[in-house]
Design an enzyme around this catalytic site. Sequence first.
Site, PDB file in Angstrom:
ATOM      1  N   LYS A 149     -28.687  83.254  58.303  1.00  0.00           N
ATOM      2  CA  LYS A 149     -27.534  83.961  59.071  1.00  0.00           C
ATOM      3  C   LYS A 149     -28.100  84.796  60.115  1.00  0.00           C
ATOM      4  O   LYS A 149     -29.079  85.339  60.220  1.00  0.00           O
ATOM      5  CB  LYS A 149     -26.571  84.529  57.903  1.00  0.00           C
ATOM      6  CG  LYS A 149     -27.267  85.565  57.272  1.00  0.00           C
ATOM      7  CD  LYS A 149     -26.416  86.645  56.701  1.00  0.00           C
ATOM      8  CE  LYS A 149     -25.861  87.710  57.585  1.00  0.00           C
ATOM      9  NZ  LYS A 149     -26.853  88.827  57.750  1.00  0.00           N
ATOM     10  N   ASP A 178     -26.794  81.983  52.665  1.00  0.00           N
ATOM     11  CA  ASP A 178     -26.105  83.178  52.570  1.00  0.00           C
ATOM     12  C   ASP A 178     -26.775  83.579  51.246  1.00  0.00           C
ATOM     13  O   ASP A 178     -26.235  83.139  50.113  1.00  0.00           O
ATOM     14  CB  ASP A 178     -24.743  82.917  52.523  1.00  0.00           C
ATOM     15  CG  ASP A 178     -24.000  84.320  52.396  1.00  0.00           C
ATOM     16  OD1 ASP A 178     -24.683  85.390  51.763  1.00  0.00           O
ATOM     17  OD2 ASP A 178     -22.832  84.561  52.924  1.00  0.00           O
ATOM     18  N   HIS A 179     -27.524  84.621  51.357  1.00  0.00           N
ATOM     19  CA  HIS A 179     -28.447  84.855  50.235  1.00  0.00           C
ATOM     20  C   HIS A 179     -27.595  85.562  48.980  1.00  0.00           C
ATOM     21  O   HIS A 179     -27.999  85.535  48.055  1.00  0.00           O
ATOM     22  CB  HIS A 179     -29.564  85.963  50.335  1.00  0.00           C
ATOM     23  CG  HIS A 179     -29.306  87.211  50.543  1.00  0.00           C
ATOM     24  ND1 HIS A 179     -28.951  87.839  51.931  1.00  0.00           N
ATOM     25  CD2 HIS A 179     -29.376  88.587  49.846  1.00  0.00           C
ATOM     26  CE1 HIS A 179     -28.447  89.235  51.781  1.00  0.00           C
ATOM     27  NE2 HIS A 179     -29.044  89.558  50.657  1.00  0.00           N
ATOM     28  N   LYS A 183     -27.324  85.449  44.365  1.00  0.00           N
ATOM     29  CA  LYS A 183     -27.563  86.331  43.598  1.00  0.00           C
ATOM     30  C   LYS A 183     -26.871  85.766  42.095  1.00  0.00           C
ATOM     31  O   LYS A 183     -25.693  85.180  41.942  1.00  0.00           O
ATOM     32  CB  LYS A 183     -26.695  87.486  43.952  1.00  0.00           C
ATOM     33  CG  LYS A 183     -27.359  88.307  45.104  1.00  0.00           C
ATOM     34  CD  LYS A 183     -26.689  89.584  45.584  1.00  0.00           C
ATOM     35  CE  LYS A 183     -26.925  90.125  46.995  1.00  0.00           C
ATOM     36  NZ  LYS A 183     -28.314  90.918  46.765  1.00  0.00           N
ATOM     37  N   GLU A 217     -23.973 100.388  51.576  1.00  0.00           N
ATOM     38  CA  GLU A 217     -25.309 100.287  51.699  1.00  0.00           C
ATOM     39  C   GLU A 217     -25.824 101.824  52.029  1.00  0.00           C
ATOM     40  O   GLU A 217     -24.961 102.416  52.887  1.00  0.00           O
ATOM     41  CB  GLU A 217     -26.048  99.394  52.693  1.00  0.00           C
ATOM     42  CG  GLU A 217     -25.867  97.863  52.408  1.00  0.00           C
ATOM     43  CD  GLU A 217     -26.689  97.215  53.398  1.00  0.00           C
ATOM     44  OE1 GLU A 217     -27.736  96.985  53.209  1.00  0.00           O
ATOM     45  OE2 GLU A 217     -25.889  96.988  54.425  1.00  0.00           O
ATOM     46  N   HIS A 241     -21.397  87.459  53.668  1.00  0.00           N
ATOM     47  CA  HIS A 241     -21.413  87.611  52.498  1.00  0.00           C
ATOM     48  C   HIS A 241     -19.863  88.388  51.864  1.00  0.00           C
ATOM     49  O   HIS A 241     -19.605  87.626  50.528  1.00  0.00           O
ATOM     50  CB  HIS A 241     -22.315  88.975  52.269  1.00  0.00           C
ATOM     51  CG  HIS A 241     -23.757  88.721  52.839  1.00  0.00           C
ATOM     52  ND1 HIS A 241     -24.460  87.644  52.754  1.00  0.00           N
ATOM     53  CD2 HIS A 241     -24.746  89.747  53.341  1.00  0.00           C
ATOM     54  CE1 HIS A 241     -25.613  87.884  53.415  1.00  0.00           C
ATOM     55  NE2 HIS A 241     -25.855  89.193  53.736  1.00  0.00           N
TER      56      HIS A 241
HETATM   57  C1  BG6 Z   1     -28.393  90.848  55.249  1.00  0.00           C
HETATM   58  C2  BG6 Z   1     -28.069  91.941  56.180  1.00  0.00           C
HETATM   59  O1  BG6 Z   1     -27.893  89.807  55.293  1.00  0.00           O
HETATM   60  O2  BG6 Z   1     -27.972  91.609  53.889  1.00  0.00           O
HETATM   61  C3  BG6 Z   1     -28.568  93.392  56.112  1.00  0.00           C
HETATM   62  O3  BG6 Z   1     -28.592  91.368  57.647  1.00  0.00           O
HETATM   63  C4  BG6 Z   1     -28.187  93.714  54.748  1.00  0.00           C
HETATM   64  O4  BG6 Z   1     -27.989  94.059  57.229  1.00  0.00           O
HETATM   65  C5  BG6 Z   1     -28.412  92.879  53.519  1.00  0.00           C
HETATM   66  O5  BG6 Z   1     -29.173  95.190  54.752  1.00  0.00           O
HETATM   67  C6  BG6 Z   1     -27.898  93.539  52.242  1.00  0.00           C
HETATM   68  O6  BG6 Z   1     -28.626  92.499  51.488  1.00  0.00           O
HETATM   69  P1  BG6 Z   1     -28.655  92.986  49.949  1.00  0.00           P
HETATM   70  O7  BG6 Z   1     -29.061  91.917  49.040  1.00  0.00           O
HETATM   71  O8  BG6 Z   1     -29.696  94.284  49.718  1.00  0.00           O
HETATM   72  O9  BG6 Z   1     -27.021  93.494  49.499  1.00  0.00           O
END
Ligand code: BG6
Length: 489
Positions: A149, A178-179, A183, A217, A241
Amino acid sequence: MDESNAIVIFGASGDLTRRKLMPSLYDLYRKGRLPKNWRIVGVSRTDFSDEAFQAHVEAGVKEFARSMYDARQWAEFAANLCYFRGDLTHFEQLQGVDRMLCEWEDGRQGNRLYYLSIAPNLYEQAIANLGAADMVHQDHGWRRVVIEKPFGQDLASARALNQAVHRVLDESQIYRIDHYLGKETVQNLLVFRFANSLYEPVWNRNYIDHVQITAAETVDVGHRAEFYDKVGVVRDMMQNHVMQLLALVATEPPTSFAAEAIRNEKAKVFQSIRPIRPENVAGCTVRGQYRTYRDTPGVAPGSTTPTYAAIRYYIDNWRWQGVPFYMRSGKALAAKSTEITIFFKRPPHVMFPMPEGAQLAPNYLSICIQPDEGIEFSFQAKVPDTVAEMRTVDMSFQYEQSFGAMAIPEAYERLLLDVIKGDPSLFTRSDAIELSWQLIDPILEAWQSKHAPPLSFYESGTWGPVEANELIAHDGYHWTHGCGQEGEA
Ligand code: BG6
């Protein structure tokens, strides 16, 4: 015929490779989950020898892998790790990668996973080159391409990218990652909803009052400012996300656990979300920026890029009509917390004596995506030894307690393995990408127009701009924060 399995990472000297991809591959190796005859080839423009690349990866593995570093196993892993200095936007250099792979495959059935961990503006050309170099035909093994992404900047560019990709690849070869979908806690959403009989009967407008989705975050944009300033929180976190979380909360039960069944239902959710009209954007969204953002090297002077956004959506279908979904995400906030809170309606009649004007607190379910992964249900209990005083108490499920401290793998582990197995369930299909841009586009456009709400500023380490509190307070609610703790943001 014997098979070989190559994982080719383009953009191998980057942060994602060092922090996520390689540590995940190392963890998969330690668990014995990589396929047989595997090899990882890192490709980027940086001038690394094989040894220098291995040392670079080793430092990342030591810092970020979930499993303990083990020198012997590292040496075995590193023996299958090589490097090619090159640029996939240069056709001849890409042919060099192909020659290297063919030599190693040595006539075997050569499966190849190409991971594009490169600047998004290079995707189109990169994929066209893979096609032109004849590296995606599947005559002698599968060829799959993982695309990171953001997939597009808006609907038009996402469509153009989908078309460009489809000119070269079949949809079944494309894995838009989309990681968040990798999860454990996100995958568990479907299990929680559809492997239990208790929740589904009340999972609708008759019992649910409203839903809040928070992806907060504590980190600021740091060294990613140059990238982030062109993107902002909506493209970086919301379009992908957070919208995916919303889809999983709101989806109808898929007919099976098959990838297409799940993807079809998620697409229907996006089709049912009511688009926000430009003239309503100011009443349904808030955009914020933390105060020191503009001092960050790489940020344009006077930038109006939002680092915080809150959005209210409605879903126009039988299940969700009239139930507001509030989503918020931001950087430099008070806590790192991704959570979904489902608020149930209050009891229709209160038979207990209560002070004048007081109301019973609603039941709510907090799904803690990260950290402190778990699920908590908050309900009313009688305070012992009082006449009828009540207090909110919790029933709680914690992953760590039930499954052990190391139970949760890195999301990329699962996703990389799924690509190798050819399971696209946790990847985004082209229509879902376009549908979610269709919803996000009017907001981004209105934010550039006379309909824009003012850009609100907030102090780092807080819960974002006060206007976000007002957005939800206007409907009689307040944000929750800290999974399971109700409180004013
Ligand atoms: C990424 C964003 O896709 O996800 C980042 O580009 C963000 O900006 C990150 O910090 C957050 O991932 P996670 O897994 O730490 O919530």
